[in-house]
Design a protein around this motif. Sequence first.
Motif, PDB file in Angstrom:
ATOM      1  N   HIS A  56       0.951  -1.186   0.062  1.00  0.00           N
ATOM      2  CA  HIS A  56      -0.005   0.171   0.158  1.00  0.00           C
ATOM      3  C   HIS A  56       0.971   1.196  -0.033  1.00  0.00           C
ATOM      4  CE1 HIS A  56      -3.649   2.213   0.591  1.00  0.00           C
ATOM      5  NE2 HIS A  56      -3.129   2.934   1.799  1.00  0.00           N
ATOM      6  N   CYS A  57       2.023   1.313   0.848  1.00  0.00           N
ATOM      7  CA  CYS A  57       2.815   2.412   0.959  1.00  0.00           C
ATOM      8  C   CYS A  57       3.616   2.484  -0.698  1.00  0.00           C
ATOM      9  CB  CYS A  57       3.990   2.315   2.130  1.00  0.00           C
ATOM     10  SG  CYS A  57       3.217   2.578   3.733  1.00  0.00           S
ATOM     11  N   CYS A  58       4.021   1.462  -1.128  1.00  0.00           N
ATOM     12  CA  CYS A  58       4.659   1.538  -2.393  1.00  0.00           C
ATOM     13  C   CYS A  58       3.637   2.055  -3.554  1.00  0.00           C
ATOM     14  CB  CYS A  58       5.364   0.282  -2.598  1.00  0.00           C
ATOM     15  SG  CYS A  58       6.639  -0.454  -1.592  1.00  0.00           S
ATOM     16  N   HIS A  59       2.552   2.126  -3.460  1.00  0.00           N
ATOM     17  CA  HIS A  59       1.758   2.651  -4.510  1.00  0.00           C
ATOM     18  C   HIS A  59       2.042   4.431  -4.573  1.00  0.00           C
ATOM     19  CE1 HIS A  59      -0.719  -0.538  -6.038  1.00  0.00           C
ATOM     20  NE2 HIS A  59      -1.067  -1.070  -5.081  1.00  0.00           N
ATOM     21  N   ASP A  60       2.530   4.772  -3.322  1.00  0.00           N
ATOM     22  CA  ASP A  60       2.583   6.310  -3.470  1.00  0.00           C
ATOM     23  C   ASP A  60       3.904   6.543  -3.879  1.00  0.00           C
ATOM     24  OD1 ASP A  60       2.720   9.040  -2.765  1.00  0.00           O
ATOM     25  OD2 ASP A  60       2.366   8.800  -0.636  1.00  0.00           O
ATOM     26  N   VAL A  61       4.142   7.037  -4.886  1.00  0.00           N
ATOM     27  CA  VAL A  61       5.356   7.357  -5.905  1.00  0.00           C
ATOM     28  C   VAL A  61       5.998   8.474  -4.802  1.00  0.00           C
ATOM     29  CG1 VAL A  61       6.592   8.147  -7.824  1.00  0.00           C
ATOM     30  CG2 VAL A  61       4.354   6.932  -7.849  1.00  0.00           C
ATOM     31  N   SER A  62       5.274   9.391  -4.196  1.00  0.00           N
ATOM     32  CA  SER A  62       5.977  10.510  -3.362  1.00  0.00           C
ATOM     33  C   SER A  62       6.792   9.842  -2.343  1.00  0.00           C
ATOM     34  CB  SER A  62       5.027  11.365  -3.075  1.00  0.00           C
ATOM     35  OG  SER A  62       4.201  11.022  -2.270  1.00  0.00           O
ATOM     36  N   ALA A  63       6.413   8.659  -1.681  1.00  0.00           N
ATOM     37  CA  ALA A  63       7.030   8.030  -0.755  1.00  0.00           C
ATOM     38  C   ALA A  63       7.991   7.050  -0.950  1.00  0.00           C
ATOM     39  CB  ALA A  63       6.315   7.050   0.020  1.00  0.00           C
ATOM     40  N   HIS A  64       8.465   6.913  -2.560  1.00  0.00           N
ATOM     41  CA  HIS A  64       9.565   5.753  -2.807  1.00  0.00           C
ATOM     42  C   HIS A  64      10.910   6.262  -2.295  1.00  0.00           C
ATOM     43  CE1 HIS A  64       7.389   3.951  -6.310  1.00  0.00           C
ATOM     44  NE2 HIS A  64       6.844   3.734  -5.310  1.00  0.00           N
ATOM     45  N   GLY A  65      11.285   7.542  -2.124  1.00  0.00           N
ATOM     46  CA  GLY A  65      12.555   8.126  -1.659  1.00  0.00           C
ATOM     47  C   GLY A  65      12.676   7.440  -0.251  1.00  0.00           C
ATOM     48  N   VAL A  66      11.660   7.685   0.656  1.00  0.00           N
ATOM     49  CA  VAL A  66      11.664   7.222   1.920  1.00  0.00           C
ATOM     50  C   VAL A  66      11.771   5.809   2.095  1.00  0.00           C
ATOM     51  CG1 VAL A  66      10.309   6.853   4.132  1.00  0.00           C
ATOM     52  CG2 VAL A  66      10.427   9.177   2.820  1.00  0.00           C
ATOM     53  N   LEU A  67      10.965   5.061   1.171  1.00  0.00           N
ATOM     54  CA  LEU A  67      11.249   3.439   1.213  1.00  0.00           C
ATOM     55  C   LEU A  67      12.322   3.065   0.885  1.00  0.00           C
ATOM     56  CD1 LEU A  67       7.460   3.059  -0.346  1.00  0.00           C
ATOM     57  CD2 LEU A  67       8.103   2.207   1.869  1.00  0.00           C
ATOM     58  N   LEU A  68      12.986   3.876  -0.138  1.00  0.00           N
ATOM     59  CA  LEU A  68      14.150   3.088  -0.815  1.00  0.00           C
ATOM     60  C   LEU A  68      15.463   3.612   0.248  1.00  0.00           C
ATOM     61  CD1 LEU A  68      13.923   4.179  -4.578  1.00  0.00           C
ATOM     62  CD2 LEU A  68      13.952   1.877  -3.540  1.00  0.00           C
ATOM     63  N   ASP A  69      15.617   4.897   0.811  1.00  0.00           N
ATOM     64  CA  ASP A  69      16.495   5.177   1.452  1.00  0.00           C
ATOM     65  C   ASP A  69      16.338   5.036   3.153  1.00  0.00           C
ATOM     66  OD1 ASP A  69      17.572   6.366  -0.808  1.00  0.00           O
ATOM     67  OD2 ASP A  69      16.757   8.388  -0.526  1.00  0.00           O
ATOM     68  N   ASP A  70      15.268   5.194   3.597  1.00  0.00           N
ATOM     69  CA  ASP A  70      15.312   5.203   4.991  1.00  0.00           C
ATOM     70  C   ASP A  70      14.601   3.660   5.543  1.00  0.00           C
ATOM     71  OD1 ASP A  70      15.819   7.744   4.977  1.00  0.00           O
ATOM     72  OD2 ASP A  70      13.849   8.578   5.167  1.00  0.00           O
ATOM     73  N   CYS A  71      13.616   3.073   4.820  1.00  0.00           N
ATOM     74  CA  CYS A  71      13.197   2.123   5.344  1.00  0.00           C
ATOM     75  C   CYS A  71      13.830   0.644   4.703  1.00  0.00           C
ATOM     76  CB  CYS A  71      11.709   1.986   4.938  1.00  0.00           C
ATOM     77  SG  CYS A  71      10.610   3.181   5.579  1.00  0.00           S
ATOM     78  N   CYS A  72      14.559   1.076   3.511  1.00  0.00           N
ATOM     79  CA  CYS A  72      15.420  -0.014   3.033  1.00  0.00           C
ATOM     80  C   CYS A  72      14.297  -1.376   2.656  1.00  0.00           C
ATOM     81  CB  CYS A  72      16.443  -0.653   3.734  1.00  0.00           C
ATOM     82  SG  CYS A  72      17.754   0.270   4.397  1.00  0.00           S
ATOM     83  N   ALA A  73      13.133  -0.845   2.061  1.00  0.00           N
ATOM     84  CA  ALA A  73      12.281  -1.827   1.661  1.00  0.00           C
ATOM     85  C   ALA A  73      12.719  -2.805   0.850  1.00  0.00           C
ATOM     86  CB  ALA A  73      10.981  -1.121   1.196  1.00  0.00           C
ATOM     87  N   PRO A  74      13.359  -2.640  -0.387  1.00  0.00           N
ATOM     88  CA  PRO A  74      13.796  -3.617  -1.265  1.00  0.00           C
ATOM     89  C   PRO A  74      14.517  -4.661  -0.637  1.00  0.00           C
ATOM     90  CG  PRO A  74      14.190  -1.298  -2.179  1.00  0.00           C
ATOM     91  CD  PRO A  74      13.820  -1.165  -0.935  1.00  0.00           C
ATOM     92  N   GLN A  75      15.312  -4.255   0.369  1.00  0.00           N
ATOM     93  CA  GLN A  75      16.202  -5.375   0.876  1.00  0.00           C
ATOM     94  C   GLN A  75      15.336  -6.411   1.653  1.00  0.00           C
ATOM     95  OE1 GLN A  75      17.042  -2.293   0.566  1.00  0.00           O
ATOM     96  NE2 GLN A  75      19.451  -1.746   0.710  1.00  0.00           N
ATOM     97  N   PHE A  76      14.563  -5.591   2.347  1.00  0.00           N
ATOM     98  CA  PHE A  76      13.311  -6.528   3.257  1.00  0.00           C
ATOM     99  C   PHE A  76      12.872  -7.720   2.486  1.00  0.00           C
ATOM    100  CE2 PHE A  76      14.374  -3.362   6.455  1.00  0.00           C
ATOM    101  CZ  PHE A  76      14.101  -4.283   7.835  1.00  0.00           C
ATOM    102  N   ILE A  77      12.420  -6.764   1.101  1.00  0.00           N
ATOM    103  CA  ILE A  77      11.419  -7.709   0.520  1.00  0.00           C
ATOM    104  C   ILE A  77      12.264  -8.921  -0.169  1.00  0.00           C
ATOM    105  CG2 ILE A  77       9.969  -7.678  -1.748  1.00  0.00           C
ATOM    106  CD1 ILE A  77       9.275  -4.835  -1.216  1.00  0.00           C
ATOM    107  N   LEU A  78      13.296  -8.388  -0.754  1.00  0.00           N
ATOM    108  CA  LEU A  78      14.133  -9.308  -1.377  1.00  0.00           C
ATOM    109  C   LEU A  78      14.860 -10.390  -0.478  1.00  0.00           C
ATOM    110  CD1 LEU A  78      16.260  -7.256  -3.736  1.00  0.00           C
ATOM    111  CD2 LEU A  78      14.415  -8.810  -4.321  1.00  0.00           C
ATOM    112  N   PHE A  79      15.064 -10.042   0.832  1.00  0.00           N
ATOM    113  CA  PHE A  79      15.489 -11.082   1.584  1.00  0.00           C
ATOM    114  C   PHE A  79      14.388 -12.147   1.940  1.00  0.00           C
ATOM    115  CE2 PHE A  79      16.528 -12.858   5.895  1.00  0.00           C
ATOM    116  CZ  PHE A  79      17.752 -13.197   5.874  1.00  0.00           C
ATOM    117  N   ALA A  80      13.229 -11.687   2.137  1.00  0.00           N
ATOM    118  CA  ALA A  80      12.043 -12.628   2.539  1.00  0.00           C
ATOM    119  C   ALA A  80      11.850 -13.598   1.445  1.00  0.00           C
ATOM    120  CB  ALA A  80      10.820 -11.597   2.623  1.00  0.00           C
ATOM    121  N   LEU A  81      11.994 -12.979   0.079  1.00  0.00           N
ATOM    122  CA  LEU A  81      11.686 -13.913  -1.059  1.00  0.00           C
ATOM    123  C   LEU A  81      13.073 -14.767  -1.618  1.00  0.00           C
ATOM    124  CD1 LEU A  81       9.941 -11.446  -3.302  1.00  0.00           C
ATOM    125  CD2 LEU A  81       8.865 -13.216  -2.074  1.00  0.00           C
TER     126      LEU A  81
END
Length: 226
Positions: free
Chosen positions: A44-69
Motif C-alpha cells: 500500500h505504501c509503495c503505491h505512493d510514488v512520492s514515498a519511494h524516496g523514504v522507502l528506498l533510503d530510510d526504510c530499505c524496503a527492497p532489501q526486506f522484500i528481497l531477503f524474504a523472497l
Amino acid sequence: RTLLLRPPSRILSALLPLLLDGHVETHGAASPGKRRGVAAALRHCCHDVSAHGVLLDDCCAPQFILFALADASDIARLESDDSMALQLPGGTAWHGAPFVDDASEVYGDSKKREPRADVSLFLLEALLCLCGTRRGRTELRRLKAYAVVRDCDYHFAPGRDDRDEGDGGPSEVLVTADDAPEPPPESLTEEELTLKNVAKACADLAAMLLRDEAGPPGPPTYDDMD
C-alpha cells in the motif's frame, strides 16, 4: 500511508522485520497473518510514488522484500556477480539495511524463502510499484532483484524446473512466461488464482528489470514506466 511513514517513528520501519522469519517455525516468529498484514501495508505504501524516496533510503524496503523472497539454496547456484550480491551470509545487497544484514548472518545458508504464495504476491506487487520509477528500477537492478524474482517464479510455478539441465539454452527465462492458454479466472480455486497472479507479477517484474533504459532520468512518476 501517512501514519505508517510519518517521521520520526516511521511505524512501517518497525514492522518490516516481521517479514524476515517467514521460514522459521519457532515460538516468537511472525505468524502468516502478521506477515501478510505487513506485506499488504508495505505494498500500500509503495503505491505512493512520492514515498519511494523514504522507502528506498530510510526504510530499505527492497532489501526486506528481497531477503524474504530469497532462498539460500537458489543463491548458491547463481553466477558470480549475482551470488556476491545476494550470498548468505555476507552479500553486498544486505549491507547497510538494519535487521536484514543481521538476519543474513543469523540464517546464513539455512535461509528459506517466504513459504506462502499470498504473502509473496504482496511483496512482488510492492516491487512492481517500486519499479514505477527509474530510480526504483535502478536500485532493484543494483540489488540483483531479477535473480530473486526468477527463482521465486520457479518455486511457485506448477511447471518444470530446468535450471540445472545445462542444455546451452537461455537461462534468463521465467518458467511461467509462455503463451499457453489459461483457464478463465472463475474456474480457478483461490490458491490457483494466487499462483497465477504470482506468475504474472514475476513476468511483469522481469520485463521491467531486463529492459534497456533510454534517455536521462525523468521525474518520479508512473509515466516513467513507458
